[in-house]
Design an enzyme around this catalytic site. Sequence first.
Site, PDB file in Angstrom:
ATOM      1  N   ARG A  33       0.853  -1.185   0.000  1.00  0.00           N
ATOM      2  CA  ARG A  33       0.000   0.000   0.000  1.00  0.00           C
ATOM      3  C   ARG A  33       0.893   1.241   0.000  1.00  0.00           C
ATOM      4  NH1 ARG A  33      -5.244  -0.509   3.453  1.00  0.00           N
ATOM      5  NH2 ARG A  33      -4.126   0.888   4.834  1.00  0.00           N
ATOM      6  N   ALA A  36       4.511   1.003   1.673  1.00  0.00           N
ATOM      7  CA  ALA A  36       5.403   0.017   1.047  1.00  0.00           C
ATOM      8  C   ALA A  36       5.841   0.501  -0.339  1.00  0.00           C
ATOM      9  CB  ALA A  36       4.702  -1.335   0.947  1.00  0.00           C
ATOM     10  N   HIS A  37       4.933   1.133  -1.082  1.00  0.00           N
ATOM     11  CA  HIS A  37       5.315   1.697  -2.384  1.00  0.00           C
ATOM     12  C   HIS A  37       6.425   2.733  -2.192  1.00  0.00           C
ATOM     13  CE1 HIS A  37       1.770  -0.188  -4.166  1.00  0.00           C
ATOM     14  NE2 HIS A  37       2.154   0.238  -5.356  1.00  0.00           N
ATOM     15  N   LEU A  38       6.179   3.643  -1.231  1.00  0.00           N
ATOM     16  CA  LEU A  38       7.153   4.701  -0.971  1.00  0.00           C
ATOM     17  C   LEU A  38       8.517   4.134  -0.600  1.00  0.00           C
ATOM     18  CD1 LEU A  38       5.475   7.537   1.138  1.00  0.00           C
ATOM     19  CD2 LEU A  38       6.687   7.762  -1.042  1.00  0.00           C
ATOM     20  N   LEU A  41      10.380   2.391  -3.459  1.00  0.00           N
ATOM     21  CA  LEU A  41      10.924   3.361  -4.417  1.00  0.00           C
ATOM     22  C   LEU A  41      12.106   4.126  -3.821  1.00  0.00           C
ATOM     23  CD1 LEU A  41       7.597   4.599  -6.045  1.00  0.00           C
ATOM     24  CD2 LEU A  41       9.475   3.413  -7.210  1.00  0.00           C
TER      25      LEU A  41
END
Lengths: 199, 293
Positions: A33, A36-38, A41
């Site tokens: 979500r 975790a994406h942040l 990246l």
Amino acid sequence: MEHHLTTPVREEDIRKLRMGDLVYVTGTIITARDEAHLEALELHEKGEKPPVDFKGVGVFHCGPIMKKADGEWTVIAAGPTTSARMEIFQDNFIETFRPAIIIGKGGMGDRTSKACQEFGCVYGAFTGGAALLAARGIKNVRDVFWLEEMGMPECLWVYDVEDFGPMIVTIDTHGGNMTQDVKTQVTERMEKILAEMEG
Amino acid sequence: MAELEKLVENTAVELLRIAATELPVEYVEEIKKGLEETDGAVGRAQLGNILEDIDLAREGSKPMCQDTGIVAFMVKVGDNFPLRSRLKEILVDATRRATEEVPLRPNAVDMFKGNTRDNVGLNGYVPMIFIDLVPGGDLEIIAMPKGGGSTNIAAHRMLKPGLGWKGIKQFVIEALAEAGSLGCPPYFVGIGIGGGEDLCMTLAKKALLKPFKSRNENPDVAAIEDELLEKVNQLGIGAMGLGEGPTALDLHIELAARHPASLPVGVVISCWALRHARAVITGEGQVSINKSA
């Protein structure tokens, strides 16, 4: 059309999918979500790798309810969360990690749609709230990362799934975006209704 | 007294379990009706999946949705009910227990420390507890866990009073169009009008819990509820925002007086899983649970 995909899914198979098709996935899906994406990246930008490989697998916008008994994690409920929150970095994520299918609910916007076309990815809409249907397709909890730092809803859960679905392809690699199409129609109807109220 | 405290705590845990796992049958029937009236395969699939999920939840006593929300309790305390300030602590304890026992997803996030892991935090504000003082000797508790997806599409506007009802109606239509696919339609819509910038939102949230399909006691307001529900459905957002099936299942308006210079309007939206359960506990410890909509 109904498709049964096995991960890692080849890009050419992803490009065969069309908006409105039904899809089931067998193999690996990983929950991710906002946080975790942040984090994934940010690690990539620093030249480091996240603890899992997203290539060719399903990335599931989901914060599940999990329970640990006798040292083993089991899934209680695992439906999709609102994908629109991830719109701000999903294109970058797709370009960087090359997942085959983004699984969520509520659809995504133009940026994601463009990345799907360019890098060979689709968006599979799972019925929002149908958390027990989704859990039924999850056969094993293979791994979990970032649980301590992020907590149960935000961390990376790695699931082995069997015929996980049905999902409707609402963003394909050919520029189709079903949710955006409906949104355009809804806006037109809204304007008509508002104009009628004005008399 | 300790016995009564334990009884209230047990009842609150049970209400959270019921709310998370058993959708009121009136809503289920309405979703079934929506399925029967839907032609498109995409919309039918969404509604069919929802109904199957509801059945799985009831049979397995598991949460129908992984997002078991931020917990709210609407509480009415009778003058002669023996418990007062302790009620808050009891409901907080019940929330912690329900998080383990149902289980609920830990959803309370501290901006600095992260997830509190027990659905309790920050400074005593979560779970949210709304307390009314009423005559009599009973305690009424409604447990209402509400998910983040539909909470994020709430809308609030301070309208110019000169816009009147037309302005209110247009704002509601705009808010629902903006909500679109994002909050798991078909929706339930609560509208709060008047009070102030804060009260209209609370009224809108409480309006969601008015008896299903009931209409406002004021016939003029009742007519507006009917009109707005019809127009919201004309938007054609459909199940899961895919354009087929019902957009909204019910809509309620709650009104308060307003300041002459203000026309506050709140729109609070629930996903198809409008989860809640209610119990009345007498001072003598008799509990009656009501699972209906």
